[in-house]
Scaffold this motif. Structure first.
Motif, PDB file in Angstrom:
ATOM      1  N   THR A 101       9.513  -0.641   5.836  1.00 39.19           N
ATOM      2  CA  THR A 101       8.114  -0.200   5.866  1.00 39.19           C
ATOM      3  C   THR A 101       7.837   0.814   4.766  1.00 39.19           C
ATOM      4  O   THR A 101       6.803   0.763   4.086  1.00 39.19           O
ATOM      5  CB  THR A 101       7.781   0.411   7.235  1.00 39.19           C
ATOM      6  OG1 THR A 101       8.032  -0.558   8.267  1.00 39.19           O
ATOM      7  CG2 THR A 101       6.325   0.844   7.298  1.00 39.19           C
ATOM      8  N   GLU A 102       8.787   1.748   4.563  1.00 41.21           N
ATOM      9  CA  GLU A 102       8.611   2.736   3.501  1.00 41.21           C
ATOM     10  C   GLU A 102       8.587   2.073   2.134  1.00 41.21           C
ATOM     11  O   GLU A 102       7.733   2.393   1.290  1.00 41.21           O
ATOM     12  CB  GLU A 102       9.738   3.761   3.561  1.00 41.21           C
ATOM     13  CG  GLU A 102       9.567   4.877   2.531  1.00 41.21           C
ATOM     14  CD  GLU A 102      10.783   5.778   2.438  1.00 41.21           C
ATOM     15  OE1 GLU A 102      10.616   6.965   2.133  1.00 41.21           O
ATOM     16  OE2 GLU A 102      11.902   5.263   2.658  1.00 41.21           O
ATOM     17  N   ARG A 103       9.484   1.108   1.891  1.00 38.64           N
ATOM     18  CA  ARG A 103       9.513   0.420   0.596  1.00 38.64           C
ATOM     19  C   ARG A 103       8.229  -0.367   0.369  1.00 38.64           C
ATOM     20  O   ARG A 103       7.676  -0.382  -0.741  1.00 38.64           O
ATOM     21  CB  ARG A 103      10.729  -0.504   0.519  1.00 38.64           C
ATOM     22  CG  ARG A 103      12.057   0.237   0.332  1.00 38.64           C
ATOM     23  CD  ARG A 103      13.152  -0.721  -0.100  1.00 38.64           C
ATOM     24  NE  ARG A 103      13.413  -1.729   0.913  1.00 38.64           N
ATOM     25  CZ  ARG A 103      14.325  -1.618   1.873  1.00 38.64           C
ATOM     26  NH1 ARG A 103      15.059  -0.499   1.959  1.00 38.64           N
ATOM     27  NH2 ARG A 103      14.522  -2.586   2.749  1.00 38.64           N
ATOM     28  N   GLU A 104       7.747  -1.009   1.402  1.00 40.56           N
ATOM     29  CA  GLU A 104       6.508  -1.783   1.263  1.00 40.56           C
ATOM     30  C   GLU A 104       5.319  -0.872   0.988  1.00 40.56           C
ATOM     31  O   GLU A 104       4.438  -1.196   0.175  1.00 40.56           O
ATOM     32  CB  GLU A 104       6.258  -2.602   2.532  1.00 40.56           C
ATOM     33  CG  GLU A 104       4.981  -3.444   2.504  1.00 40.56           C
ATOM     34  CD  GLU A 104       4.984  -4.492   1.407  1.00 40.56           C
ATOM     35  OE1 GLU A 104       3.884  -4.930   1.020  1.00 40.56           O
ATOM     36  OE2 GLU A 104       6.069  -4.864   0.935  1.00 40.56           O
ATOM     37  N   LEU A 105       5.296   0.295   1.641  1.00 42.22           N
ATOM     38  CA  LEU A 105       4.202   1.233   1.406  1.00 42.22           C
ATOM     39  C   LEU A 105       4.224   1.737  -0.032  1.00 42.22           C
ATOM     40  O   LEU A 105       3.164   1.809  -0.688  1.00 42.22           O
ATOM     41  CB  LEU A 105       4.307   2.401   2.384  1.00 42.22           C
ATOM     42  CG  LEU A 105       3.188   3.458   2.314  1.00 42.22           C
ATOM     43  CD1 LEU A 105       1.830   2.814   2.559  1.00 42.22           C
ATOM     44  CD2 LEU A 105       3.441   4.566   3.329  1.00 42.22           C
ATOM     45  N   ILE A 106       5.394   2.064  -0.549  1.00 43.49           N
ATOM     46  CA  ILE A 106       5.506   2.508  -1.938  1.00 43.49           C
ATOM     47  C   ILE A 106       5.103   1.388  -2.889  1.00 43.49           C
ATOM     48  O   ILE A 106       4.459   1.620  -3.932  1.00 43.49           O
ATOM     49  CB  ILE A 106       6.942   2.981  -2.241  1.00 43.49           C
ATOM     50  CG1 ILE A 106       7.288   4.208  -1.377  1.00 43.49           C
ATOM     51  CG2 ILE A 106       7.088   3.332  -3.708  1.00 43.49           C
ATOM     52  CD1 ILE A 106       6.370   5.394  -1.584  1.00 43.49           C
ATOM     53  N   SER A 107       5.443   0.140  -2.537  1.00 49.11           N
ATOM     54  CA  SER A 107       5.058  -0.999  -3.364  1.00 49.11           C
ATOM     55  C   SER A 107       3.538  -1.167  -3.386  1.00 49.11           C
ATOM     56  O   SER A 107       2.942  -1.447  -4.437  1.00 49.11           O
ATOM     57  CB  SER A 107       5.730  -2.277  -2.844  1.00 49.11           C
ATOM     58  OG  SER A 107       5.324  -3.407  -3.590  1.00 49.11           O
ATOM     59  N   VAL A 108       2.896  -0.975  -2.248  1.00 47.18           N
ATOM     60  CA  VAL A 108       1.426  -1.048  -2.192  1.00 47.18           C
ATOM     61  C   VAL A 108       0.811   0.062  -3.033  1.00 47.18           C
ATOM     62  O   VAL A 108      -0.173  -0.147  -3.752  1.00 47.18           O
ATOM     63  CB  VAL A 108       0.946  -0.961  -0.727  1.00 47.18           C
ATOM     64  CG1 VAL A 108      -0.573  -0.803  -0.664  1.00 47.18           C
ATOM     65  CG2 VAL A 108       1.373  -2.203   0.049  1.00 47.18           C
ATOM     66  N   PHE A 109       1.394   1.255  -2.948  1.00 48.29           N
ATOM     67  CA  PHE A 109       0.919   2.349  -3.794  1.00 48.29           C
ATOM     68  C   PHE A 109       0.972   1.951  -5.267  1.00 48.29           C
ATOM     69  O   PHE A 109       0.026   2.196  -6.030  1.00 48.29           O
ATOM     70  CB  PHE A 109       1.773   3.603  -3.568  1.00 48.29           C
ATOM     71  CG  PHE A 109       1.452   4.352  -2.305  1.00 48.29           C
ATOM     72  CD1 PHE A 109       0.345   4.017  -1.531  1.00 48.29           C
ATOM     73  CD2 PHE A 109       2.263   5.386  -1.873  1.00 48.29           C
ATOM     74  CE1 PHE A 109       0.047   4.711  -0.369  1.00 48.29           C
ATOM     75  CE2 PHE A 109       1.965   6.094  -0.720  1.00 48.29           C
ATOM     76  CZ  PHE A 109       0.860   5.755   0.045  1.00 48.29           C
ATOM     77  N   GLY A 110       2.079   1.352  -5.671  1.00 43.88           N
ATOM     78  CA  GLY A 110       2.230   0.970  -7.068  1.00 43.88           C
ATOM     79  C   GLY A 110       1.202  -0.046  -7.510  1.00 43.88           C
ATOM     80  O   GLY A 110       0.711   0.010  -8.641  1.00 43.88           O
ATOM     81  N   ARG A 111       0.868  -1.007  -6.643  1.00 47.83           N
ATOM     82  CA  ARG A 111      -0.126  -2.018  -7.004  1.00 47.83           C
ATOM     83  C   ARG A 111      -1.513  -1.417  -7.192  1.00 47.83           C
ATOM     84  O   ARG A 111      -2.357  -1.997  -7.874  1.00 47.83           O
ATOM     85  CB  ARG A 111      -0.164  -3.114  -5.938  1.00 47.83           C
ATOM     86  CG  ARG A 111       1.065  -4.000  -5.926  1.00 47.83           C
ATOM     87  CD  ARG A 111       0.803  -5.305  -5.194  1.00 47.83           C
ATOM     88  NE  ARG A 111       0.498  -5.106  -3.791  1.00 47.83           N
ATOM     89  CZ  ARG A 111       1.404  -5.090  -2.816  1.00 47.83           C
ATOM     90  NH1 ARG A 111       2.706  -5.223  -3.124  1.00 47.83           N
ATOM     91  NH2 ARG A 111       1.067  -4.938  -1.557  1.00 47.83           N
ATOM     92  N   HIS A 112      -1.757  -0.278  -6.606  1.00 46.72           N
ATOM     93  CA  HIS A 112      -3.059   0.387  -6.725  1.00 46.72           C
ATOM     94  C   HIS A 112      -3.003   1.593  -7.671  1.00 46.72           C
ATOM     95  O   HIS A 112      -3.894   2.434  -7.643  1.00 46.72           O
ATOM     96  CB  HIS A 112      -3.555   0.818  -5.350  1.00 46.72           C
ATOM     97  CG  HIS A 112      -3.925  -0.334  -4.462  1.00 46.72           C
ATOM     98  ND1 HIS A 112      -5.175  -0.935  -4.505  1.00 46.72           N
ATOM     99  CD2 HIS A 112      -3.204  -1.017  -3.529  1.00 46.72           C
ATOM    100  CE1 HIS A 112      -5.216  -1.921  -3.621  1.00 46.72           C
ATOM    101  NE2 HIS A 112      -4.034  -1.993  -3.024  1.00 46.72           N
ATOM    102  N   GLY A 113      -1.973   1.647  -8.499  1.00 49.21           N
ATOM    103  CA  GLY A 113      -1.892   2.692  -9.505  1.00 49.21           C
ATOM    104  C   GLY A 113      -1.461   4.040  -8.985  1.00 49.21           C
ATOM    105  O   GLY A 113      -1.655   5.058  -9.666  1.00 49.21           O
TER     106      GLY A 113
END
Length: 230
Positions: free
Chosen positions: A142-154
């Motif tokens: 869940t933490e990795r996915e959240l960080i990945s979502v952050f990255g997709r939104h800059g």
């Protein structure tokens, strides 16, 4: 008969008059440059102002006005181009930073996930039952996915350990002497920071070293090569 010929505009000899020849060669005088110039000059008489009896002066005046209008047109076109660029930049910024408020609130979720994982040492996980280990694995995913979502939104994470302290990105919580690090180096990160695009969502909370070794610039000799201690 002579009177009839004269009435018809011909000479007594029966030959056409010069006026008739000119009319036959140039009906209506439509293509006569001299007459066209005369018509132009005649038409310009209506726009000549007082003291402007020379048509060429009027022509120069018109050319000057034409240059002024062309300059105004170019300035207007440049202003419109600047307005379009500004509007496009504002649109991009609005799109990029639209999620800034939401991201600022949601990063606390990432903090809680990270704290939950740090609370369980890696070596202690081997002694846990399978269900608990699966739960920890789910939290990590869940933490990795959240960080990945952050990255997709800059949205990027700030972990400045070992970097030079930057007041624009970091917030110093304490200073501590460390002779192994140059002064002003981030020696501890108590809370990571985040930024979106070029804006800081939250500065990183850090500890900064002091009383460290001098930098190369501090140890350079004066320009004349003299020893400072001399």
């Amino acid at each position: 008969m002579t009177g009839d010929k004269e009435a018809n505009g011909t000479e007594a000899s029966g030959q056409p008059t010069p006026e008739e020849i000119a009319e036959a060669l140039n009906p209506g005088n439509d293509n006569d440059p001299a007459l066209e110039l005369e018509d132009v000059l005649s038409g310009m008489e209506g726009v000549l102002g007082e003291g402007e009896s020379d048509p060429f002066d009027v022509l120069q005046k018109f050319q000057s006005e034409n240059e002024d209008l062309k300059d105004q047109l170019l300035r207007s076109a440049a202003e419109m181009q600047n307005l379009r660029r500004r509007a496009e930049r504002e649109r991009q910024e609005a799109s990029q930073y639209a999620a800034a408020s939401f991201a600022r609130d949601i990063i606390s979720v990432a903090d809680n996930l990270s704290r939950a994982l740090e609370a369980i040492p890696v070596e202690a996980r081997e002694t846990l039952d399978e269900a608990t280990r699966n739960l920890i694995t789910g939290v990590e995913m869940t933490e990795r996915e959240l960080i990945s979502v952050f990255g997709r939104h800059g949205i990027t994470k700030l972990e400045p350990m070992g970097e030079k302290f930057d007041p624009n990105l970091h917030e110093a919580m304490f200073e501590a002497p460390d002779p192994s690090l140059p002064s002003g180096t981030v020696m501890a990160v108590t809370q990571c920071g985040y930024k979106i695009g070029g804006r800081v969502l939250r500065p990183a909370m850090v500890g900064v070293s002091k009383d460290g070794p001098k930098s190369a610039a501090d140890t350079e000799l004066p320009p004349d090569g003299d020893d400072p201690a001399a």
